[in-house]
Design a protein around this motif. Structure first.
Motif, short mmCIF file in Angstrom:
data_model
loop_
_atom_site.label_atom_id
_atom_site.label_comp_id
_atom_site.label_asym_id
_atom_site.label_seq_id
_atom_site.Cartn_x
_atom_site.Cartn_y
_atom_site.Cartn_z
N GLU A 173 17.92 -4.77 12.87
CA GLU A 173 17.81 -4.39 11.46
C GLU A 173 17.79 -5.66 10.63
O GLU A 173 18.81 -6.32 10.47
N TYR A 174 16.61 -6.03 10.13
CA TYR A 174 16.48 -7.24 9.33
C TYR A 174 15.17 -7.19 8.56
O TYR A 174 14.28 -6.37 8.85
N ALA A 175 15.06 -8.07 7.58
CA ALA A 175 13.84 -8.15 6.78
C ALA A 175 12.81 -9.03 7.49
O ALA A 175 13.16 -10.03 8.12
N LEU A 176 11.55 -8.68 7.37
CA LEU A 176 10.50 -9.52 7.92
C LEU A 176 10.25 -10.74 7.04
O LEU A 176 9.82 -11.78 7.52
N SER A 177 10.50 -10.59 5.74
CA SER A 177 10.29 -11.69 4.81
C SER A 177 11.26 -11.54 3.65
O SER A 177 11.72 -10.44 3.36
N ARG A 178 11.54 -12.64 2.95
CA ARG A 178 12.45 -12.58 1.83
C ARG A 178 11.76 -12.15 0.53
O ARG A 178 12.41 -11.87 -0.46
N ILE A 179 10.42 -12.11 0.52
CA ILE A 179 9.72 -11.80 -0.73
C ILE A 179 9.83 -10.31 -1.04
O ILE A 179 9.97 -9.48 -0.15
N PRO A 180 9.77 -9.94 -2.32
CA PRO A 180 9.78 -8.51 -2.69
C PRO A 180 8.57 -7.79 -2.09
O PRO A 180 7.48 -8.35 -2.00
N PHE A 181 8.78 -6.54 -1.70
CA PHE A 181 7.71 -5.78 -1.04
C PHE A 181 7.93 -4.29 -1.28
O PHE A 181 8.98 -3.75 -0.95
N GLU A 182 6.94 -3.64 -1.86
CA GLU A 182 7.00 -2.20 -2.10
C GLU A 182 5.59 -1.60 -2.02
O GLU A 182 4.61 -2.31 -1.90
N PHE A 183 5.52 -0.26 -2.12
CA PHE A 183 4.28 0.51 -2.09
C PHE A 183 3.41 0.10 -0.90
O PHE A 183 2.31 -0.42 -1.06
N PRO A 184 3.88 0.34 0.33
CA PRO A 184 3.15 -0.11 1.52
C PRO A 184 1.93 0.73 1.84
O PRO A 184 1.84 1.92 1.48
N THR A 185 0.98 0.12 2.53
CA THR A 185 -0.18 0.83 3.04
C THR A 185 -0.63 0.13 4.32
O THR A 185 -0.26 -1.02 4.58
N LEU A 186 -1.43 0.80 5.11
CA LEU A 186 -1.98 0.24 6.34
C LEU A 186 -3.27 0.96 6.68
O LEU A 186 -3.63 1.96 6.03
N ASN A 187 -3.96 0.47 7.67
CA ASN A 187 -5.14 1.15 8.17
C ASN A 187 -4.71 2.51 8.70
O ASN A 187 -3.93 2.60 9.65
N PRO A 188 -5.18 3.62 8.12
CA PRO A 188 -4.66 4.94 8.51
C PRO A 188 -4.90 5.29 9.97
O PRO A 188 -4.17 6.11 10.54
N ALA A 189 -5.88 4.67 10.63
CA ALA A 189 -6.11 4.95 12.04
C ALA A 189 -4.97 4.43 12.91
O ALA A 189 -4.83 4.86 14.06
N TYR A 190 -4.14 3.53 12.36
CA TYR A 190 -3.05 2.93 13.13
C TYR A 190 -1.68 3.47 12.73
O TYR A 190 -0.66 2.97 13.21
N GLU A 191 -1.65 4.46 11.85
CA GLU A 191 -0.38 5.07 11.50
C GLU A 191 0.26 5.73 12.71
O GLU A 191 -0.44 6.25 13.59
N MET A 192 1.58 5.68 12.77
CA MET A 192 2.37 6.29 13.84
C MET A 192 2.21 5.57 15.17
O MET A 192 2.60 6.09 16.22
N SER A 193 1.60 4.38 15.15
CA SER A 193 1.50 3.53 16.34
C SER A 193 1.91 2.12 15.93
O SER A 193 2.21 1.87 14.76
N ALA A 194 1.91 1.20 16.87
CA ALA A 194 2.39 -0.16 16.58
C ALA A 194 1.32 -0.96 15.84
O ALA A 194 0.70 -1.89 16.37
N ALA A 195 1.10 -0.62 14.58
CA ALA A 195 0.11 -1.32 13.76
C ALA A 195 0.51 -2.77 13.59
O ALA A 195 1.69 -3.11 13.48
N ARG A 196 -0.49 -3.62 13.50
CA ARG A 196 -0.21 -5.05 13.34
C ARG A 196 -0.03 -5.45 11.88
O ARG A 196 0.80 -6.29 11.57
N TYR A 197 -0.81 -4.82 10.98
CA TYR A 197 -0.83 -5.28 9.60
C TYR A 197 -0.28 -4.21 8.65
O TYR A 197 -0.66 -3.04 8.73
N ILE A 198 0.60 -4.65 7.77
CA ILE A 198 1.11 -3.81 6.69
C ILE A 198 0.81 -4.53 5.37
O ILE A 198 1.07 -5.73 5.22
N TYR A 199 0.26 -3.78 4.41
CA TYR A 199 -0.05 -4.32 3.09
C TYR A 199 0.93 -3.73 2.08
O TYR A 199 1.44 -2.62 2.27
N GLY A 200 1.18 -4.46 1.00
CA GLY A 200 2.08 -3.95 -0.01
C GLY A 200 1.97 -4.73 -1.31
O GLY A 200 1.12 -5.62 -1.46
N CYS A 201 2.85 -4.41 -2.24
CA CYS A 201 2.83 -4.98 -3.58
C CYS A 201 4.04 -5.89 -3.79
O CYS A 201 5.13 -5.63 -3.28
N SER A 202 3.82 -6.95 -4.57
CA SER A 202 4.90 -7.87 -4.87
C SER A 202 4.71 -8.40 -6.29
O SER A 202 3.87 -7.90 -7.04
#
Length: 680
Positions: free
Chosen positions: A465-494
């Motif tokens: 249980e830890y943060a991936l980065s110290r920067i603020p991060f909210e409203f996440p999104t990803l490639n929907p084809a990779y949802e519920m699997s080990a997706a590599r990329y997560i996008y969000g707002c800062s």
């Protein structure tokens, strides 16, 4: 005038009723838009739609208000293929109110100065008196009762404003909100059809008569209407087409759970429908906005943020946060909530999960469930989004220097900005009549967190249980084809703004979009494990991330031009992708140079839809200029051409009620109008 929400004329404007937070009053049918750049062919025939609150009754600008309030309004851009050139598409803007029962009743009674439902700000404010809170609740009940009287055009049968999200399931577009079931929307015109009951929606052609006798969302019984209350973030399994939802209420077992398969031809055959199954072990009524779903498991969030009218009996607000209590995560097989295991950790708030996936051993057995979430160290979002200071923490901590902070500002002790630095923001700040923010507000964080729930330990254990980065991060999104699997990329707002204005509730002012390489960051964590709960993998601040020269950095960021602010982005994949991140981010953008000296939008203010290359996070390939602005809102989605063309048949849609003039009213109509005018 209503006795609720009065303020003196000298009081500052409410920030969530001002600037580009202020509602719009004009709706558009399909309106062609101009654009610059090249619209990717992946968008042809599809539509981007975003939901958000836009209150109909809004004449009392001094009332309590919250960013999560307001009648739902959809704002969409449909990329209509050109009839003369197959290599072009014409973007068309459309925006429509979601005609819920509450919205239609508000339109029927234009004398209402404030919304029918009480503001979340009233329900969370610890300074609201018991009398005021009860009055607001009974006012809503009274207006609901009035709507059932003879002569009313729309009875309020459900109190949802449907202002949170929009998704697509089983050939239906559905708008969502926690206070009711989903409601069906017809694309691309964004007309409202009616409520969805788990089998079919109002206004549909009678295509599912065999299912009419099946159980519906909420079931039967005296509290069945509460069991219809559905999360704002149902999940759609990209492999099976299932829609997974949960339902919160105020009485035990507090959380119910549903899994609804898709009946379309490409869905997996034989999946059972599960409606209203209780989830045992939840500690009480909760303000639970989201949850996690992997291909085989579900994660329910039982956090110390309660939502129940029974709080009033204890002298607490209807919505209350107690950081002395732990956060609990209920993990269970996706179709068997009776087997839930509860995991505990430090108290926190989570409004959005980014992704959830199973971890399998060599025998394909699940050994752990992994989840990424936007973890907040307090409930400050709930308060700052209502122009309220968060309550003093139960366990104050010592900090080097105090400053008022919102949930979305950078919270780095070694880099505290001078609160007296000038701010370019014109929108008003938190009212000076409110008490100061707590001294320990420096401890606030909102970061992308990794949680690993072990299913093989002797007792429920969160091993990571830890943060991936110290920067603020909210409203996440990803490639929907990779949802519920080990997706590599997560996008969000800062955000890059550490000014005093950003600190005072400007959580929603997004000027940075971020892309995180989750695989690389988790690999780094394996080599050098961060401190549990409080640690983070990448310790750079947002300035350092933005200044990175490497195109292969595990954290990439796109900075908006000065004065421009973005909204939540959605990922759209390329037609023949060569990688997971081969696609685009679509989001609305607004230039606050269009605000006047008082921080209000000029009459000709407009927004744009930007299309950003999701691979390099640098190139804006196209900008669509809309005929009006789109207020800062909540969640959107992308609907490809095949989904729009394959929607279920429509028998009828809802229409705006007719406002009857004073000279045409019946005697009862005159009495009702005067009574409604009296209650405000």
């Amino acid at each position: 005038m209503s006795i609720i929400g009065r303020k003196r004329k000298c009081d500052p404007k409410h920030p969530y009723l001002s600037g580009n937070f202020a509602p719009v009053t004009k709706i558009h049918s399909s309106t062609p838009c101009t654009h610059t750049g090249t619209i990717p062919p992946e968008l042809f025939g599809g539509q981007y739609v975003r939901n958000g609150g836009n209150p109909v009754s809004n004449s009392d600008l001094g009332r309590d208000a919250h960013w999560f309030d307001g009648d739902g309004m959809l704002a969409g851009v449909f990329f209509q293929p050109s009839s003369s050139n197959p290599n072009e598409a014409i973007p068309n803007f459309v925006n429509q109110y979601i005609l819920t029962d509450v919205c239609m009743s508000a339109f029927e009674h234009p004398s209402l100065r404030t919304p029918i439902l009480p503001s979340i700000a009233t329900l969370v404010n610890p300074l609201s008196s018991l009398i005021v809170t009860i009055f607001c609740i009974f006012r809503s009940l009274f207006l609901t009762l009035i709507s059932h009287m003879p002569g009313s055009q729309q009875a309020i049968k459900r109190i949802s404003v449907a202002n949170t999200g929009i998704l697509f399931h089983d050939r239906r577009a559905l708008a969502t909100c926690e206070s009711g079931p989903p409601i069906r929307i017809q694309l691309p015109g964004l007309e409202t059809m009616g409520w969805y009951d788990g089998n079919q929606a109002e206004g549909e052609l009678d295509e599912v008569t065999a299912e009419k006798k099946e159980e519906v969302l909420g079931g039967t019984g005296i509290v069945s209407w509460m069991k219809e209350w559905t999360t704002g973030h149902p999940k759609i399994d990209p492999a099976t087409g299932e829609m997974i939802l949960f339902h919160c209420n105020f009485v035990a077992p507090y959380v119910h759970y549903s899994s609804i398969p898709s009946t379309s031809h490409d869905a997996r055959v034989g999946l059972p429908k599960l409606l209203n199954a209780p989830v045992p072990g939840c500690s009480g009524g909760k303000m639970m906005h989201d949850f996690g779903v992997s291909s085989g498991h579900t994660v329910i969030l039982d956090l110390p943020l309660t939502l129940t009218p029974f709080n009033l009996m204890k002298g607490e607000p209807v919505v209350s946060y107690d950081d002395s209590k732990p956060s609990r995560f209920g993990v269970f097989p996706r179709r068997d909530p009776s087997k839930v295991q509860w995991f505990e950790t430090d108290g926190c708030c989570i409004f959005h999960t980014a992704n959830t996936w199973d971890e399998l051993d060599s025998h394909r057995s699940t050994v752990a469930v992994n989840m990424l979430s936007c973890r907040l160290t307090s409930a400050s979002l709930v308060f700052s989004a209502g122009n309220l200071p968060p309550p003093v923490r139960a366990k104050p901590k010592t900090t080097q220097k105090s400053r008022p902070m919102s949930f979305f500002a950078p919270y780095d002790d070694d880099e505290i900005a001078d609160p007296e630095l000038p701010s370019s923001e014109k929108t008003p700040l938190i009212s000076p009549h409110h008490p100061p923010l707590p001294e320990d507000a420096d401890e606030e964080q909102c970061r992308l967190y990794y949680h690993r729930f072990s299913l093989t330990s002797s007792s429920p254990t969160i091993t990571h249980e830890y943060a991936l980065s110290r920067i603020p991060f909210e409203f996440p999104t990803l490639n929907p084809a990779y949802e519920m699997s080990a997706a590599r990329y997560i996008y969000g707002c800062s955000t890059s703004n550490e000014s005093f204005g950003a600190a005072l509730g400007k959580a929603t002012k997004i000027d940075v979009l971020v892309k995180m390489d989750v695989h690389t960051l988790l690999h780094r964590a394996e080599l050098s494990p961060p401190k549990s709960v409080t640690g983070c993998v990448d310790t750079r601040n947002i300035s350092q991330v933005l200044s990175s020269p490497s195109p292969h950095d595990e954290i990439q960021a796109f900075k908006m031009p000065d004065g421009w602010y973005a909204q939540e982005a959605r990922f759209v994949a390329c037609q023949n992708p060569t990688s997971e991140d081969d696609g685009y981010l679509l989001f609305y953008a607004f230039d606050e140079g269009q605000l006047d000296d008082e921080g209000e939008c000029k009459l000709d203010a407009v927004s744009q839809l930007w299309i950003l290359d999701a691979r390099n996070m640098r190139d804006v390939v196209a900008k669509v200029t809309l005929p009006q602005r789109v207020p800062y809102g909540l969640h959107g989605n992308w609907f490809e051409e095949g989904k729009i063309q394959g929607q279920r048949g429509v028998e009828r849609v809802r229409s705006m009620p007719i406002v009857i003039g004073e000279g045409e009213e019946t005697v009862w109509g005159k009495v009702k109008r005067r009574v409604i005018g009296w209650v405000g």
